[in-house]
Design a protein around this motif. Structure first.
Motif, mmCIF file in Angstrom:
data_model
loop_
_atom_site.group_PDB
_atom_site.id
_atom_site.type_symbol
_atom_site.label_atom_id
_atom_site.label_comp_id
_atom_site.label_asym_id
_atom_site.label_seq_id
_atom_site.Cartn_x
_atom_site.Cartn_y
_atom_site.Cartn_z
ATOM 1 N N ARG A 10 42.209 51.521 81.288
ATOM 2 C CA ARG A 10 41.818 50.547 79.882
ATOM 3 C C ARG A 10 40.611 50.608 79.686
ATOM 4 O O ARG A 10 39.673 50.071 80.586
ATOM 5 C CB ARG A 10 42.716 49.314 80.245
ATOM 6 N N ARG A 14 37.269 49.971 69.627
ATOM 7 C CA ARG A 14 37.085 49.396 68.629
ATOM 8 C C ARG A 14 37.221 50.240 67.287
ATOM 9 O O ARG A 14 36.725 49.793 66.168
ATOM 10 C CB ARG A 14 35.431 49.038 68.816
ATOM 11 N N GLN A 66 32.917 40.968 62.494
ATOM 12 C CA GLN A 66 33.329 42.169 63.260
ATOM 13 C C GLN A 66 34.543 43.008 62.690
ATOM 14 O O GLN A 66 35.478 42.493 62.682
ATOM 15 C CB GLN A 66 33.622 41.622 64.635
ATOM 16 N N CYS A 121 40.915 45.320 71.653
ATOM 17 C CA CYS A 121 39.561 44.791 72.214
ATOM 18 C C CYS A 121 39.440 43.220 72.082
ATOM 19 O O CYS A 121 40.126 42.533 71.292
ATOM 20 C CB CYS A 121 38.594 45.060 71.094
ATOM 21 N N TRP A 122 39.155 42.623 73.208
ATOM 22 C CA TRP A 122 39.037 41.003 73.236
ATOM 23 C C TRP A 122 37.914 40.616 72.314
ATOM 24 O O TRP A 122 36.788 41.020 72.597
ATOM 25 C CB TRP A 122 38.728 40.840 74.823
ATOM 26 N N SER A 125 33.985 36.135 70.170
ATOM 27 C CA SER A 125 32.967 35.667 69.485
ATOM 28 C C SER A 125 33.433 35.324 67.913
ATOM 29 O O SER A 125 33.431 36.239 67.238
ATOM 30 C CB SER A 125 31.808 36.600 69.284
ATOM 31 N N PRO A 159 32.666 51.107 80.002
ATOM 32 C CA PRO A 159 31.146 50.849 80.558
ATOM 33 C C PRO A 159 31.420 50.733 82.100
ATOM 34 O O PRO A 159 32.089 50.311 82.535
ATOM 35 C CB PRO A 159 30.611 49.623 79.869
ATOM 36 N N ARG A 161 30.892 49.529 85.961
ATOM 37 C CA ARG A 161 31.129 48.267 86.583
ATOM 38 C C ARG A 161 30.022 48.094 87.621
ATOM 39 O O ARG A 161 29.574 48.988 88.267
ATOM 40 C CB ARG A 161 32.467 48.064 87.199
HETATM 41 C C1 FMN Z 1 35.865 36.714 76.889
HETATM 42 C C2 FMN Z 1 35.500 37.902 76.314
HETATM 43 C C3 FMN Z 1 35.017 38.014 75.028
HETATM 44 C C4 FMN Z 1 34.654 39.258 74.525
HETATM 45 N N1 FMN Z 1 34.175 39.187 73.039
HETATM 46 C C5 FMN Z 1 33.915 40.235 72.409
HETATM 47 C C6 FMN Z 1 33.423 40.309 70.986
HETATM 48 O O1 FMN Z 1 33.337 39.086 70.406
HETATM 49 N N2 FMN Z 1 33.258 41.304 70.514
HETATM 50 C C7 FMN Z 1 33.635 42.548 71.004
HETATM 51 O O2 FMN Z 1 33.230 43.856 70.506
HETATM 52 N N3 FMN Z 1 33.936 42.846 72.343
HETATM 53 C C8 FMN Z 1 34.111 41.603 72.966
HETATM 54 N N4 FMN Z 1 34.576 41.423 74.405
HETATM 55 C C9 FMN Z 1 34.811 42.748 75.009
HETATM 56 C C10 FMN Z 1 33.621 43.015 76.144
HETATM 57 O O3 FMN Z 1 32.677 43.337 75.510
HETATM 58 C C11 FMN Z 1 34.394 44.305 77.053
HETATM 59 O O4 FMN Z 1 35.293 44.238 77.592
HETATM 60 C C12 FMN Z 1 33.226 44.473 78.094
HETATM 61 O O5 FMN Z 1 32.044 45.040 77.515
HETATM 62 C C13 FMN Z 1 33.856 45.602 79.167
HETATM 63 O O6 FMN Z 1 34.048 46.921 78.372
HETATM 64 P P1 FMN Z 1 35.785 47.352 78.437
HETATM 65 O O7 FMN Z 1 36.677 46.468 77.944
HETATM 66 O O8 FMN Z 1 35.784 48.516 77.842
HETATM 67 O O9 FMN Z 1 36.128 47.575 79.758
HETATM 68 C C14 FMN Z 1 34.988 40.411 74.920
HETATM 69 C C15 FMN Z 1 35.432 40.303 76.192
HETATM 70 C C16 FMN Z 1 35.835 39.268 76.913
HETATM 71 C C17 FMN Z 1 36.570 39.082 78.247
#
Ligand code: FMN
Length: 173
Positions: A10, A14, A66, A121-122, A125, A159, A161
């Protein structure tokens, strides 16, 4: 998909294909979300499924432009009913369990989506007040995460870890 494969592959997605996600699939993803552990099994989470393009656009603006939010065919806003968890656990429920419970549900949701070939994508913000206004949420319902869902337009790259040696600490024994 094997659970470990799902977890390890996972990555945040985006950009999405325009293809819609069937209602039944969204329902299965939400069923997975609510299997998460939660404090006292109160289940104060609430999910708003947003498909309307105008509302997706407004949510994207509330998330500081976004466009990943407006580009996704389905957006799920994960919320916590602060009154419900507060009634059970007071200040700790309102400020800690509400965040933890909805985070666990969100992770389940994203993994279930990925298992079905759906990217997410979480989005954390965003302007909470604006999101509450757009979705007409009652005062005691707090939006905590915006999760766009869609079939990936391309393979996401994950990305790196930090190595475990940097983040795992052993006690003295
Ligand atoms: C609490 C939280 C807030 C996040 N907010 C944003 C966001 O506003 N915009 C975004 O593009 N990604 C956001 N992310 C995604 C992270 O950037 C992303 O999960 C992290 O860089 C690791 O990458 P991966 O999800 O591909 O493993 C957020 C993740 C978390 C857990």
């Amino acid at each position: 998909m094997e659970t470990s494969d799902c977890i390890m592959t996972r990555a945040s997605v985006r950009s999405y294909k325009p293809d819609d996600i069937p209602e039944d699939t969204v329902k299965e993803i939400l069923e997975a979300a609510i299997q998460a552990p939660c404090a006292g099994n109160i289940q104060e989470w609430e999910f708003v499924v947003v498909r309307n393009p105008g509302n997706r656009k407004r949510l994207a603006q509330a998330a500081f432009e976004q466009n990943v939010v407006s580009d996704a065919p389905v957006v799920i806003v994960v919320c916590a009913n602060i009154r419900e968890i507060g009634n059970a656990y007071g200040e700790r429920g309102e400020n800690v369990y509400s965040i933890q419970d909805t985070a666990a549900a969100t992770q389940n949701l994203m993994l279930s989506a990925w298992d079905k070939g759906i990217g997410s994508c979480w989005i954390g913000s965003f302007n909470e007040k604006q999101v509450k206004d757009i979705l007409v949420l009652p005062g005691h319902v707090r939006p905590l995460a915006i999760i766009p869902l869609g079939y990936p337009a391309s393979e996401p790259s994950k990305p790196a870890r930090k190595p475990l040696e940097k983040t795992v600490h052993n006690d003295f024994y």
